[in-house]
Write a protein that holds these residues in place. Structure first.
Motif, PDB file in Angstrom:
ATOM      1  N   LEU A  48       0.824  -1.217   0.000  1.00 46.65           N
ATOM      2  CA  LEU A  48       0.000   0.000   0.000  1.00 46.65           C
ATOM      3  C   LEU A  48       0.856   1.264   0.000  1.00 46.65           C
ATOM      4  O   LEU A  48       0.536   2.246  -0.671  1.00 46.65           O
ATOM      5  CB  LEU A  48      -0.931  -0.008   1.212  1.00 46.65           C
ATOM      6  CG  LEU A  48      -2.044  -1.062   1.190  1.00 46.65           C
ATOM      7  CD1 LEU A  48      -2.761  -1.112   2.535  1.00 46.65           C
ATOM      8  CD2 LEU A  48      -3.032  -0.769   0.072  1.00 46.65           C
ATOM      9  N   LYS A  49       1.923   1.234   0.783  1.00 48.36           N
ATOM     10  CA  LYS A  49       2.821   2.390   0.834  1.00 48.36           C
ATOM     11  C   LYS A  49       3.503   2.631  -0.518  1.00 48.36           C
ATOM     12  O   LYS A  49       3.640   3.771  -0.974  1.00 48.36           O
ATOM     13  CB  LYS A  49       3.889   2.166   1.926  1.00 48.36           C
ATOM     14  CG  LYS A  49       4.750   3.382   2.224  1.00 48.36           C
ATOM     15  CD  LYS A  49       3.940   4.477   2.870  1.00 48.36           C
ATOM     16  CE  LYS A  49       4.825   5.651   3.283  1.00 48.36           C
ATOM     17  NZ  LYS A  49       4.039   6.780   3.805  1.00 48.36           N
ATOM     18  N   LYS A  50       3.898   1.527  -1.181  1.00 45.66           N
ATOM     19  CA  LYS A  50       4.544   1.631  -2.490  1.00 45.66           C
ATOM     20  C   LYS A  50       3.574   2.223  -3.507  1.00 45.66           C
ATOM     21  O   LYS A  50       3.945   3.082  -4.305  1.00 45.66           O
ATOM     22  CB  LYS A  50       5.018   0.258  -2.932  1.00 45.66           C
ATOM     23  CG  LYS A  50       5.774   0.248  -4.251  1.00 45.66           C
ATOM     24  CD  LYS A  50       6.264  -1.151  -4.585  1.00 45.66           C
ATOM     25  CE  LYS A  50       7.030  -1.164  -5.903  1.00 45.66           C
ATOM     26  NZ  LYS A  50       7.487  -2.531  -6.255  1.00 45.66           N
ATOM     27  N   GLN A  51       2.334   1.732  -3.483  1.00 46.10           N
ATOM     28  CA  GLN A  51       1.322   2.253  -4.402  1.00 46.10           C
ATOM     29  C   GLN A  51       1.060   3.737  -4.136  1.00 46.10           C
ATOM     30  O   GLN A  51       0.891   4.529  -5.069  1.00 46.10           O
ATOM     31  CB  GLN A  51       0.030   1.445  -4.276  1.00 46.10           C
ATOM     32  CG  GLN A  51       0.159   0.008  -4.770  1.00 46.10           C
ATOM     33  CD  GLN A  51      -1.074  -0.815  -4.456  1.00 46.10           C
ATOM     34  OE1 GLN A  51      -1.907  -0.434  -3.615  1.00 46.10           O
ATOM     35  NE2 GLN A  51      -1.207  -1.976  -5.108  1.00 46.10           N
ATOM     36  N   TYR A  52       1.056   4.106  -2.876  1.00 43.80           N
ATOM     37  CA  TYR A  52       0.855   5.513  -2.504  1.00 43.80           C
ATOM     38  C   TYR A  52       2.013   6.383  -3.017  1.00 43.80           C
ATOM     39  O   TYR A  52       1.795   7.452  -3.594  1.00 43.80           O
ATOM     40  CB  TYR A  52       0.730   5.626  -0.990  1.00 43.80           C
ATOM     41  CG  TYR A  52       0.742   7.045  -0.476  1.00 43.80           C
ATOM     42  CD1 TYR A  52      -0.366   7.863  -0.634  1.00 43.80           C
ATOM     43  CD2 TYR A  52       1.866   7.562   0.174  1.00 43.80           C
ATOM     44  CE1 TYR A  52      -0.357   9.172  -0.174  1.00 43.80           C
ATOM     45  CE2 TYR A  52       1.888   8.859   0.633  1.00 43.80           C
ATOM     46  CZ  TYR A  52       0.764   9.662   0.469  1.00 43.80           C
ATOM     47  OH  TYR A  52       0.786  10.962   0.928  1.00 43.80           O
ATOM     48  N   ASN A  53       3.243   5.914  -2.835  1.00 41.86           N
ATOM     49  CA  ASN A  53       4.413   6.681  -3.285  1.00 41.86           C
ATOM     50  C   ASN A  53       4.422   6.850  -4.804  1.00 41.86           C
ATOM     51  O   ASN A  53       4.792   7.905  -5.323  1.00 41.86           O
ATOM     52  CB  ASN A  53       5.699   5.993  -2.823  1.00 41.86           C
ATOM     53  CG  ASN A  53       5.914   6.110  -1.326  1.00 41.86           C
ATOM     54  OD1 ASN A  53       5.374   7.025  -0.679  1.00 41.86           O
ATOM     55  ND2 ASN A  53       6.666   5.191  -0.747  1.00 41.86           N
ATOM     56  N   LYS A  54       3.981   5.765  -5.512  1.00 43.33           N
ATOM     57  CA  LYS A  54       3.921   5.868  -6.967  1.00 43.33           C
ATOM     58  C   LYS A  54       2.871   6.885  -7.397  1.00 43.33           C
ATOM     59  O   LYS A  54       3.070   7.642  -8.347  1.00 43.33           O
ATOM     60  CB  LYS A  54       3.623   4.499  -7.587  1.00 43.33           C
ATOM     61  CG  LYS A  54       4.822   3.566  -7.621  1.00 43.33           C
ATOM     62  CD  LYS A  54       4.513   2.325  -8.443  1.00 43.33           C
ATOM     63  CE  LYS A  54       5.761   1.446  -8.590  1.00 43.33           C
ATOM     64  NZ  LYS A  54       5.492   0.243  -9.412  1.00 43.33           N
TER      65      LYS A  54
END
Length: 613
Positions: A217-223
């Motif tokens: 979820l954090k990776k998707q948010y950063n992207k």
């Protein structure tokens, strides 16, 4: 009558020296008087109210006031490109993380407790060990590390021995012991630790799964944040590009608008600097071509000369040229003089009064077609010489400069001609480098106007003394920088060349120390212009004594400074051709290939003041 006309066609003024060689052993030289006591004809053409031309002077009462500049189209209204539309920037919300897994258990006292997985032993807290018991995981890591190091050692030895080349079997990778199970780890935990607080395998896997979900979820948010920021940066980039383009369009529009408005303005129809524009890249934005003005101005001069000498004289004219441009400009200058003579002799049949009475529109249409050939050049008795060479020839004609290396700067109205030369045994200058830079007296007089983007008023006379001190200093700094660059590039090359031929490192610098830097021309009458140039520190200004012109006709009446007449005198010294011997700077010391020979040592010292190592 053997007459040679030395025609110094200058940007600011034109001077003529006449050599009469009727008696070869007693040649005389005469400075041409345009009127009593006047030896320089200003390079000016004025269109009168009756559309005839006036040469060499300005009379604003009779001067035509009209549009003078090239007609420029009206740029119309200013049109700017459309501003980029701001894109829809997506709103990125913080991700909602899944709940952290927790463990609920009942203590021996019957109390229900809930703790997060991260507080269990084996997840967020390390497992304590019994005293005297080794950690199975550490033991396993140690064994694996030893096996790995042993394998790498055997593999390096196999490579070093050339095992592949010798066909030796490659060391086999070790078989690592199995990783300790959870039960093995629990068995070393002290009994004081509640076994319910030790994470099971399933709990560890569940906790790791939760961590993976959070990381995803954090990776998707950063992207999503990166995509949003990229859209924002692209939009800002488009805005900057648009703003820059708008500024460029505004500047160009303002420049074209100013050109258009200036093209509508009526100015006194006075023309200067057409000579500079004819032979260089000088900016010329007037309707009448500078080449046509040059032809008409020179036609006036030829009329004057033919009134006195008839058609039996040869003309030697100087042009501002460097070694690189002389062969290109020589045919142009010859072609213009051919046009001049044909206009005078063929079109007007030597009728000076008719020429002066003809309106300029007709004169422009009557100029003969440009044509050049060596035969025509010889037929009309034309010789074209670089102004730098002519000025130098005037100085060396009477052996006034000592042997050795010297430089001369002939500063005219539009250019400054630089010569590096050596005096030969016969007293003639041997030029090893000459160059013309497009900066002369005009550069100083126009400096303030050009940097302020103001239109230059040619109807007003301006002298160097009228230039404000700070403007002069700024202009001189730039001008001197150009001169220094030319001389430094030359002397640096010669310095290295002498070292490569075995001379001492200081030999060349010593040889040019305090050598002459000779100034001539109308642009350097102000002593602020005459400065040493690196090691050429013996500053000389050409005067009557240094020039030493023999047998000057009515010399006691001549009032013009001889520095202004030096080039005209050099041009008047008769030549049979205009093939100028200019050697390459690489040739100056080429013969000194072995400075250990006695002759070479003496010759180098005698000619150039050089010493060998």
């Amino acid at each position: 009558m053997a007459i040679t006309v030395g025609l110094d066609f200058g940007t600011h003024q034109t001077k003529i020296c006449i050599e009469n060689s009727d008696t070869p052993l007693h040649k005389t030289y005469e400075f041409y008087e345009w009127e009593e006591g006047v030896y320089a004809l200003p390079s000016i053409i004025q269109i009168n109210k009756d559309h005839t031309l006036r040469y060499g002077s300005i009379d604003l009462d009779s001067c035509l006031i009209a549009r003078k500049k090239k007609i420029v189209a009206d740029p119309g209204e200013l049109t700017l490109p459309t501003q980029p539309v701001e894109p829809d920037i997506p709103i990125v919300d913080e991700p909602k993380m899944p709940p952290q897994p927790v463990y609920t258990f009942v203590t021996d006292g019957g109390i229900s407790m809930t703790i997060p997985y991260k507080d269990l032993y084996g997840i967020g807290r390390p497992l304590p060990q019994k005293k005297g018991k080794s950690d199975p995981m550490k033991i396993w890591h140690k064994k694996c590390q030893k096996l790995k190091l042993d394998y790498e050692k055997r593999k390096r030895k196999w490579v070093h021995m050339g095992g592949k080349r010798l066909g030796l079997p490659m060391p086999v990778e070790p078989v690592y012991p199995p990783k300790p199970e959870e039960t093995d780890l629990v068995s070393v935990v002290p009994e004081s630790i509640n076994s319910q607080l030790i994470a099971s395998k399933e709990q560890k896997e569940e906790y790791q799964s939760w961590l993976n979900q959070c990381a995803l979820l954090k990776k998707q948010y950063n992207k999503a944040i990166e995509r949003r920021d990229w859209h924002i940066s692209q939009y800002k980039k488009e805005i900057r590009t648009w703003e820059s383009e708008c500024e460029r369009i505004k500047r160009n529009y303002a420049y074209r608008k100013k050109q258009y408005e200036e093209s509508l303005v009526e100015y006194p129809m006075v023309y200067r600097y057409f000579k500079q524009a004819t032979f260089s890249a000088y900016l010329w934005d007037y309707e009448i071509k500078p080449q046509d003005l040059t032809v008409l101005y020179l036609a006036y001069i030829i009329f004057r000369l033919e009134e006195r000498f008839g058609m039996d004289f040869s003309t030697q004219m100087g042009i501002p040229a460097s070694k690189a441009t002389f062969n290109r400009l020589k045919p142009l200058a010859s072609g213009y003089l051919i046009q001049v003579i044909r206009l005078v002799e063929d079109i007007f049949q030597n009728d000076f009064e008719k020429f002066l009475a003809t309106p300029y529109e007709e004169l422009l249409s009557m100029i003969p077609k440009y044509e050049y050939s060596e035969d025509l050049k010889m037929q009309y008795g034309l010789i074209i010489l670089p102004e730098a060479y002519a000025a130098l020839r005037s100085l060396t004609a009477n052996s006034r400069i000592p042997r050795g290396m010297s430089i001369m700067l002939d500063m005219g109205g539009g250019t400054t001609d630089i010569s590096f030369f050596v005096i030969e045994d016969n007293g003639e200058p041997h030029i090893y480098h000459f160059e013309s830079i497009a900066k002369g007296l005009n550069f100083f007089l126009e400096y303030e106007d050009r940097h302020s983007f103001r239109t230059i008023d040619f109807s007003k006379k301006k002298e160097l003394e009228d230039v404000p001190r700070d403007v002069f200093n700024n202009a001189f700094k730039e001008f001197k920088g150009n001169i220094d660059t030319v001389i430094k590039n030359l002397t640096d090359f010669l310095h290295q060349d002498t070292i490569s031929r075995g001379f001492m490192k200081s030999a060349f610098r010593d040889a040019v120390q305090n050598r002459p830097a000779i100034y001539t021309g109308g642009g350097c009458y102000d002593n602020r212009m005459r400065k040493p140039i690196f090691d050429f520190s013996d500053v000389k200004y050409i005067d009557r004594k240094i020039l030493g012109i023999p047998n000057v006709v009515e010399e006691n009446r001549v009032t013009i400074p001889y520095s202004l007449m030096a080039t005209a005198f050099g041009l008047s010294i008769q030549r049979l051709d205009d093939e100028i011997e200019v050697s390459k700077k690489e040739d100056l010391f080429a013969k000194y290939t072995n400075v250990n020979e006695q002759y070479s040592r003496w010759d180098a010292h005698r000619e150039h003041g050089m010493y060998e190592d």
